[in-house]
Design a protein around this motif. Structure first.
Motif, PDB file in Angstrom:
ATOM      1  N   UNK A  49      19.948 -15.876  25.938  1.00 17.77           N
ATOM      2  CA  UNK A  49      20.397 -15.220  24.852  1.00 17.77           C
ATOM      3  C   UNK A  49      20.328 -14.776  24.129  1.00 17.77           C
ATOM      4  N   UNK A  50      19.958 -13.710  22.254  1.00 17.17           N
ATOM      5  CA  UNK A  50      19.837 -14.091  21.564  1.00 17.17           C
ATOM      6  C   UNK A  50      21.900 -13.813  21.031  1.00 17.17           C
ATOM      7  N   UNK A  51      22.633 -13.902  20.231  1.00 14.76           N
ATOM      8  CA  UNK A  51      23.255 -13.163  19.853  1.00 14.76           C
ATOM      9  C   UNK A  51      23.003 -13.009  18.255  1.00 14.76           C
ATOM     10  N   UNK A  52      23.401 -11.843  18.167  1.00 13.00           N
ATOM     11  CA  UNK A  52      22.303 -11.317  16.663  1.00 13.00           C
ATOM     12  C   UNK A  52      23.436 -10.014  16.658  1.00 13.00           C
ATOM     13  N   UNK A  53      23.729  -9.337  15.575  1.00 14.07           N
ATOM     14  CA  UNK A  53      24.744  -8.560  15.220  1.00 14.07           C
ATOM     15  C   UNK A  53      24.017  -6.932  16.272  1.00 14.07           C
ATOM     16  N   UNK A  54      22.857  -6.725  16.699  1.00 11.14           N
ATOM     17  CA  UNK A  54      22.311  -5.916  17.436  1.00 11.14           C
ATOM     18  C   UNK A  54      22.070  -5.879  18.707  1.00 11.14           C
ATOM     19  N   UNK A  55      22.394  -7.169  19.362  1.00  9.62           N
ATOM     20  CA  UNK A  55      21.464  -7.570  20.484  1.00  9.62           C
ATOM     21  C   UNK A  55      22.303  -9.132  20.641  1.00  9.62           C
ATOM     22  N   UNK A  56      23.782  -8.584  21.348  1.00  7.22           N
ATOM     23  CA  UNK A  56      24.445  -9.818  22.079  1.00  7.22           C
ATOM     24  C   UNK A  56      25.135 -10.250  23.346  1.00  7.22           C
ATOM     25  N   UNK A  76      28.848 -11.328  18.538  1.00  9.67           N
ATOM     26  CA  UNK A  76      27.464 -11.880  17.202  1.00  9.67           C
ATOM     27  C   UNK A  76      28.164 -13.412  16.676  1.00  9.67           C
ATOM     28  N   UNK A  77      28.564 -13.400  16.168  1.00  7.63           N
ATOM     29  CA  UNK A  77      28.965 -15.281  15.572  1.00  7.63           C
ATOM     30  C   UNK A  77      29.256 -16.422  16.041  1.00  7.63           C
ATOM     31  N   UNK A 128      25.683  -7.719  28.131  1.00  6.91           N
ATOM     32  CA  UNK A 128      25.276  -7.118  26.997  1.00  6.91           C
ATOM     33  C   UNK A 128      24.944  -6.267  26.509  1.00  6.91           C
ATOM     34  N   UNK A 129      25.117  -5.688  25.043  1.00  5.86           N
ATOM     35  CA  UNK A 129      25.096  -4.390  24.449  1.00  5.86           C
ATOM     36  C   UNK A 129      23.866  -3.529  24.924  1.00  5.86           C
ATOM     37  N   UNK A 130      23.133  -4.488  24.979  1.00  9.81           N
ATOM     38  CA  UNK A 130      21.615  -3.284  25.330  1.00  9.81           C
ATOM     39  C   UNK A 130      21.429  -3.560  26.793  1.00  9.81           C
TER      40      UNK A 130
END
Ligand SMILES: [Fe+2]
Length: 157
Positions: A49-56, A76-77, A128-130
């Motif tokens: 899974x991605x770890x980005x500011x808008x999706x993590x 996200x970091x 997941x935040x999304x």
């Protein structure tokens, strides 16, 4: 209050792209001994899974039966959506679980008659935040360290 939906793998024969990235993958020994320490790694998912500011992935939790082992908060970091836990099953857990199985289901395992092992579920829950909450589980066998010498259980063959 509405309860948040928990997503699980729907059809193992037909895994969707979203499921590949969100269903927690639990890595552990299949057999654990009471009073031992066991490392359990939970990763999301089979495809990272991605770890980005808008999706993590916000956090990952691990449970053994209905006992919460812990929750790891992620941000996200973090490089990847992974959490490492230490499971320390106790003789007490084995005893309680054996007692439940014996008295409710009549299985040939009992805390009174020298339990050797019980089957329990390791359950991972992640957010997941999304895409919301995701859960998966894995069966583990917990062996008692005690040598059975208790009284005969009536379920015993
Ligand atoms: Fe997601």
């Amino acid at each position: 209050m509405t309860e948040q939906v928990i997503n699980r793998l729907k059809d193992p024969e037909n895994i969707t792209e979203t499921e590949q990235k969100h269903v927690p993958v639990i890595e552990s020994d299949d057999v654990m001994t009471a009073e031992g320490k066991f490392k359990v790694t939970v990763t999301l998912g089979e495809v990272p899974h991605v770890m980005q500011d808008d999706h993590y992935i916000e956090w990952i939790e691990l449970h053994l039966g209905n006992i919460k082992i812990g929750r790891v908060e992620l941000s996200p970091s973090d490089e990847k959506a992974e959490a490492i836990f230490t499971v320390e099953p106790t003789e007490e857990i084995v005893g309680i679980r054996a007692y439940e199985i014996c008295h409710i289901r009549g299985v040939n395992v009992c805390g009174d008659c020298g339990t050797k092992a019980v089957i329990m579920k390791l359950k991972a829950l992640a957010s997941c935040n999304v895409h919301g909450l995701w859960e998966s589980s894995k069966q583990v066998e917990i062996m008692s360290k005690k040598v059975g010498e208790g009284k005969e259980c009536r379920w015993h063959a």
